[in-house]
Design a protein around this motif. Structure first.
Motif, short mmCIF file in Angstrom:
data_model
loop_
_atom_site.label_atom_id
_atom_site.label_comp_id
_atom_site.label_asym_id
_atom_site.label_seq_id
_atom_site.Cartn_x
_atom_site.Cartn_y
_atom_site.Cartn_z
N GLY A 4 1.76 -3.96 -7.26
CA GLY A 4 0.66 -4.22 -7.97
C GLY A 4 -0.58 -3.00 -8.16
N VAL A 5 -1.60 -3.35 -8.80
CA VAL A 5 -2.75 -2.63 -8.87
C VAL A 5 -4.04 -3.43 -8.58
N HIS A 199 -4.83 -3.93 4.65
CA HIS A 199 -5.48 -2.61 5.03
C HIS A 199 -5.55 -2.04 3.55
N ASN A 200 -7.02 -1.44 3.31
CA ASN A 200 -7.21 -0.92 2.22
C ASN A 200 -6.48 0.48 2.05
N GLY A 234 -0.25 -5.96 3.87
CA GLY A 234 -0.39 -5.35 2.33
C GLY A 234 -1.17 -4.23 2.78
N LEU A 235 -0.69 -3.32 2.04
CA LEU A 235 -1.64 -1.78 1.76
C LEU A 235 -2.10 -1.63 0.58
N GLY A 236 -3.23 -0.96 0.47
CA GLY A 236 -3.75 -0.33 -0.61
C GLY A 236 -3.20 1.12 -0.88
N GLY A 237 -3.52 1.90 -1.61
CA GLY A 237 -3.25 3.16 -2.01
C GLY A 237 -3.65 3.82 -3.32
N GLN A 238 -3.72 5.21 -3.22
CA GLN A 238 -4.22 6.02 -4.31
C GLN A 238 -3.28 6.92 -4.92
N THR A 239 -3.13 6.99 -6.13
CA THR A 239 -1.97 7.56 -6.97
C THR A 239 -2.52 8.34 -8.13
N PHE A 240 -2.29 9.67 -8.45
CA PHE A 240 -2.38 10.35 -9.89
C PHE A 240 -1.16 10.74 -10.08
N ILE A 241 -0.27 10.51 -11.12
CA ILE A 241 0.99 10.96 -11.40
C ILE A 241 1.01 11.75 -12.75
N ARG A 242 1.56 12.83 -12.68
CA ARG A 242 1.98 13.71 -13.97
C ARG A 242 3.67 13.95 -13.45
N HIS A 243 4.42 14.42 -14.27
CA HIS A 243 5.77 14.68 -14.05
C HIS A 243 5.89 16.19 -13.64
N ASN A 244 4.69 17.02 -13.80
CA ASN A 244 4.59 18.05 -12.88
C ASN A 244 3.65 18.09 -12.01
N ARG A 293 5.97 2.86 5.70
CA ARG A 293 6.69 2.06 6.33
C ARG A 293 6.91 2.57 7.89
N GLU A 294 7.04 3.87 8.03
CA GLU A 294 7.14 4.60 9.25
C GLU A 294 6.34 4.23 10.36
N TYR A 295 4.88 3.93 9.80
CA TYR A 295 3.83 3.59 10.86
C TYR A 295 2.99 2.25 10.54
N VAL A 296 3.51 1.54 9.73
CA VAL A 296 3.10 0.04 9.68
C VAL A 296 4.26 -0.98 9.62
N GLY A 297 5.36 -0.49 9.66
CA GLY A 297 6.85 -1.18 9.54
C GLY A 297 6.87 -1.72 8.24
N ASP A 298 7.81 -2.96 8.11
CA ASP A 298 8.17 -3.47 6.81
C ASP A 298 7.04 -4.14 6.61
N TYR A 299 6.64 -4.11 5.21
CA TYR A 299 5.25 -4.80 4.90
C TYR A 299 5.90 -5.52 3.62
N GLN A 300 4.64 -6.05 3.12
CA GLN A 300 4.97 -7.14 2.00
C GLN A 300 4.61 -6.84 0.51
N ARG A 301 3.12 -6.14 0.57
CA ARG A 301 2.49 -5.99 -0.72
C ARG A 301 2.06 -4.33 -0.69
N GLN A 302 2.40 -3.72 -1.89
CA GLN A 302 1.72 -2.41 -1.95
C GLN A 302 0.71 -2.47 -3.53
N LEU A 303 -0.57 -2.23 -3.08
CA LEU A 303 -1.42 -2.08 -4.50
C LEU A 303 -1.94 -0.67 -4.48
N PHE A 304 -1.77 -0.35 -5.65
CA PHE A 304 -2.36 1.19 -6.22
C PHE A 304 -3.78 1.11 -6.75
N LEU A 305 -4.47 2.08 -6.54
CA LEU A 305 -5.86 2.22 -7.07
C LEU A 305 -5.72 3.25 -8.33
N LEU A 306 -5.77 2.90 -9.66
CA LEU A 306 -5.67 4.07 -10.55
C LEU A 306 -6.83 4.15 -11.47
N ASP A 307 -7.65 3.24 -11.50
CA ASP A 307 -8.62 3.40 -12.72
C ASP A 307 -10.20 3.53 -12.23
#
Length: 363
Positions: A4-5, A199-200, A234-244, A293-307
């Protein structure tokens, strides 16, 4: 895995145009982002809570109730509900009401926030932040599980024979995640109750996140809720994506450089190397996220900050399209394939109701 976001609801000038959206525009944009999140197949939308400029989400349940009426499947959550400065009685009643309106599609992340001035505005002392979080949640936990509550504590007037209304939908309280960036006491609190830990995962390096989640998992097992790898993370995270990837870096750089939380600090490249911020192609976002996953193990929720940082709504909606079409389907497949069968999914209202029914049958 739930994807989610989340938003912090900042009203920030667009550094490429100099224009600052109005509060009304930012509020309506938040609703549009939530609707788009459901459209592209995401599971969760979460809003923060702030009571000062330049933020607009002062009333999360109002916002989420409005979004509930315009969505069908999306889980409505918070990226922080202030357990320290809100009355736990009001939290109990407001989120139970939202739970009924949304047919159970509600959970919440409890936290202390990151705005120190909010404490005196609501009659509290920031030096008591941790004790407030502990005591207020102890009361909230009881209000959702006991029909009649007698209570006396340090931080609010006593309660005698009190019943919060409405009662939780189907007798099942909303699932609670305890959110923290840096406080081990909050990880301990989450573990004690067998609740989730969010964890944010934004400003700190991987090693810090690893230690916080490991503490929570170990204490979850210590308190008898199950093996450490069955704890709900659950983890937060930030992304900004373009094809290149170079296009992504070029477009995002002015927003990064001028954002209130970034500007004047490390360069975009250094910050991305030191924290989970990922600016690049869809494949780079996939690879980086799989690495969590390599440092928190199997987790259940991933939210992305986009706006955040003044990004215009059009750009945010484009980010959601890229996530929904090119990133999340791959992440779902990869993470589901890697998750052991005994690791639970994130709790939902339906799964918690089924668990409650089973417990009642076996009682």
């Amino acid at each position: 895995m739930q994807f989610g976001v989340f938003t912090v609801g900042d009203v920030t000038p667009d550094p490429t145009t100099g224009r600052t959206p109005t509060e009304a525009e930012r509020i309506k944009a938040t609703v549009a982002i939530a609707r788009k999140a459901e459209e592209v197949g995401m599971d969760v939308f979460a809003t923060g809570e702030h009571h000062n400029p330049p933020f607009i989400p002062s009333s999360p349940t109002t916002m989420l109730g409005y979004i509930a009426a315009q969505t069908e499947r999306l889980i409505l959550s918070t990226s922080t509900t202030l357990i320290t400065t809100n009355d736990p009685v009001k939290i109990a009643e407001d989120y139970a009401m939202l739970q009924h309106l949304a047919d159970g599609r509600v959970d919440l992340v409890l936290g202390r926030g990151n705005q120190g001035p909010v404490y005196p505005w609501f009659g509290q002392d920031i030096r008591q932040g941790i004790p407030l979080a502990i005591e207020n949640y102890a009361l909230l936990h009881r209000l959702w599980r006991e029909d009649v509550v007698d209570w006396q504590g340090r931080f609010r007037t006593p309660l005698q024979g009190f019943t919060s209304t409405p009662r939780p939908l189907d007798g099942v309280p909303p699932f609670v995640w305890h959110g923290s960036i840096r406080s081990p006491e909050i990880a301990e609190q989450a573990a004690y109750y067998g609740d989730g830990f969010f964890h944010n995962h934004i400003f700190w390096p991987a090693e810090h996140t690893r230690r916080m989640v490991e503490l929570y998992r170990n204490r979850f097992e210590h308190y008898g809720h199950g093996k450490a790898d069955r704890a709900i993370v659950g983890l937060g995270g930030q992304t900004f994506i373009r094809h290149n990837s170079q296009d992504a870096i070029k477009e995002f750089r002015p927003y990064f450089d001028n954002a209130p939380v970034y500007g004047g600090g490390p360069s975009l490249e250094d910050f991305a190397a030191q924290t989970p911020l990922t600016v690049g192609s869809p494949q780079q976002v996939i690879d980086r996220t799989l690495g969590f996953r390599e440092y928190v193990g199997d987790y259940q929720r991933q939210l992305f900050l986009l706006d955040h940082a003044g990004l215009p709504l059009k750009t945010v909606l484009e980010q959601l399209d890229l996530l929904g079409e090119e990133v999340i389907p791959v992440l779902r497949e990869e993470l589901d394939a890697r998750k052991p069968e005994h690791v639970p999914d994130a709790p939902t209202h339906d799964s918690l109701r089924a668990q409650q029914d089973e417990e009642e049958k076996s009682a």
